[in-house]
Design an enzyme around this catalytic site. Structure first.
Site, PDB file in Angstrom:
ATOM      1  CB  SER A   1      -0.964  -0.045   1.194  1.00 29.79           C
ATOM      2  OG  SER A   1      -1.991   0.906   1.068  1.00 29.79           O
TER       3      SER A   1
ATOM      4  CG  ASP B   1      -6.111  -2.956  -4.362  1.00 33.56           C
ATOM      5  OD1 ASP B   1      -6.883  -2.428  -3.538  1.00 33.56           O
ATOM      6  OD2 ASP B   1      -4.881  -2.803  -4.324  1.00 33.56           O
TER       7      ASP B   1
ATOM      8  CG  HIS C   1      -5.117  -2.829  -0.610  1.00 35.37           C
ATOM      9  ND1 HIS C   1      -4.458  -2.160  -1.626  1.00 35.37           N
ATOM     10  CD2 HIS C   1      -4.630  -2.307   0.555  1.00 35.37           C
ATOM     11  CE1 HIS C   1      -3.623  -1.266  -1.112  1.00 35.37           C
ATOM     12  NE2 HIS C   1      -3.703  -1.344   0.212  1.00 35.37           N
TER      13      HIS C   1
END
Length: 466
Positions: free
Chosen positions: A285, A377, A412
């Site tokens: 991330s 995601d 994600h």
């Protein structure tokens, strides 16, 4: 001659209505007894049902072989798993199986026909864990204390049932332990030169290759991936950079700059048990942006980069050239919401929406880079950022440095294998409660985590050891 407390006529009636299926009367039969759901014969020579797990204690990325034995042949059974998180929340999974002719069930061989997952999934009871009905909303399972295991109780139930119904017969049970930290791994608190982190060293004198481990906007100090790296022979420094009590406040923005990350990288290079020229960086991330910035902007020379679902620039306004940021809550221009009011951050990290001055100079990357992309995601524009990296490196004549792994149905949070995905979780509670969508569907996300972890370790082996 078998001695029983029922007459032959009564026994014949019981057989005809199938209350005692496949009853075999023989000389060694000890007695006839009543059990839940019917009358059964039990022989003193017939073992009780047994559930086994091998290994009972293992690392979180190790497969476990789960088998049931001494069960009625061709019969429905339910295999269940339950565990409590460190916050006390109950997580559970279950699957329906039919025993074989020899009275066995094996999760590495047999197919689930219902429950938390379908098909042959040897580790489905682990990655299929979800908060129990009636529990708190928006939970995400993460290990806080890596010096203790996740303790998972597994048990067999009679019939195809839901464990929450609570009206079925438990046939057998076993307790397993799932560890991130192998015996002999050293865990060392780092609080020096302003750094806040935890260093994990594998057993032995070294020197070891190493990884700098960076997470995302959840903040705090997340140790479990680094602990697992050390369990696999790599020194690893898990580094906090905001949202930790020992870092400069306020906690809702990044108050450390490039010099902080350079010091962390240098700490690994200078450590007497670490190979100073074999240090890589992994980021997930927002940690992807930081990994790329360290590699291209501050003079560090990582041996390799592993980027998981993240952007090539900052998603938060920078306050200075060192990379300190404004408060995260102020950057909600590109937030979107689903019909239940859950936040979707995906558009925030579209390359066109990133702050121009924050984008890293990708053409300056000089080491192998593996980018891992979850195609479902909902928290980052992963494909668009991966495309930009690939196009930039190709234009710079460096396409040989780039590897992309792309996983349909994965979200994600691609983490170590056999751990459950949270498609949605609580993001913040102040000034109001906010839930965010991470994306990912259980089975394809689990497959992605298993495959990606193997390829992460292979990538590290190729570039940090050879």
């Amino acid at each position: 001659m078998v001695t029983a407390h029922l007459s032959a006529a009564v026994l014949r009636q019981l057989i005809e209505v199938k209350m005692i299926p496949c009853l075999r009367v023989h000389r060694n039969m000890a007695c006839l007894h009543r059990a839940v759901g019917g009358v059964r014969w039990r022989s003193r020579h017939t073992p009780a049902p047994l559930l086994t797990a091998a290994p009972v204690r293992g690392l979180i990325d190790e497969q476990i072989s789960i088998k049931g034995r001494f069960l009625p042949p061709h019969s429905p059974v339910t295999v269940c798993a339950q565990m409590h998180s460190e916050d006390g929340d109950l997580w559970e999974a279950f699957a329906h199986y039919n025993t074989k002719a020899d009275g066995t069930v094996s999760l590495t061989r047999d197919h689930s026909v219902g429950g938390s997952y379908l098909g042959c999934e040897p580790m489905g009871l682990f990655w299929g864990l979800q908060p129990a009905a009636g529990g708190r909303e928006g939970l995400r399972l993460r290990k806080k204390n890596v010096e203790t295991p996740f303790v998972v109780r597994m048990y067999l139930l009679e019939g195809h049932v839901s464990p929450s119904a609570g009206q079925s017969t438990e046939l057998a049970a076993i307790t397993t332990e799932r560890w991130y930290m192998a015996p002999g791994v050293q865990r060392i608190d780092i609080r020096q030169n302003g750094l806040v982190g935890t260093l994990f060293l594998p057993p032995g004198p070294g020197p070891f290759p190493a990884m700098l481990d960076l997470w995302g906007m959840g903040g705090g100090l997340v140790e479990y991936r680094s602990a697992l790296f050390a369990s696999r022979g790599y020194a690893s420094l898990s580094l906090a950079y905001f949202g930790h009590k020992d870092l400069p406040h306020p906690q809702n923005r990044i108050n450390v700059g490039d010099s902080y990350f350079k010091s962390a990288f240098q700490l690994l290079q200078d450590h007497h048990q670490i190979c100073g020229d074999r240090v890589g960086i992994i980021g997930l991330s927002f940690g992807v942006y930081l990994s790329l910035r360290i590699a291209t902007h501050i003079g560090a020379k990582p041996t390799c980069l592993i980027c998981i679902n993240g952007p090539v620039g900052s998603t938060v306004r920078l306050l200075d050239d060192e990379g300190r940021t404004a408060e995260f809550e102020s950057e909600d221009k590109y937030w979107t919401y689903d019909d239940q009011g859950h936040v979707i951050f995906r558009e925030v990290s579209l390359p066109a929406n990133l702050l121009p001055g924050s984008k890293v100079k990708l053409e300056n990357i000089d080491c192998p880079l593996m980018y891992i992309q979850g195609e479902d995601d909902l928290s980052a524009s992963t494909k668009e950022n991966a495309d930009l990296i690939e196009e930039t490196l190709e234009a710079a004549g460096k396409s040989h440095l780039f590897t992309r792994l792309s996983y349909p149905g994965a979200g994600h949070l691609i983490e170590p294998p056999y751990t459950p995905n949270s498609r949605i979780s609580l993001w913040s509670v102040k000034p109001k409660k906010v839930f965010t969508l991470w994306g990912g569907h259980l089975a394809p996300h689990a497959a992605a985590q298993e495959d990606a972890w193997k390829k992460i370790l292979d990538f590290m082996e190729n570039h940090l050891r050879q």
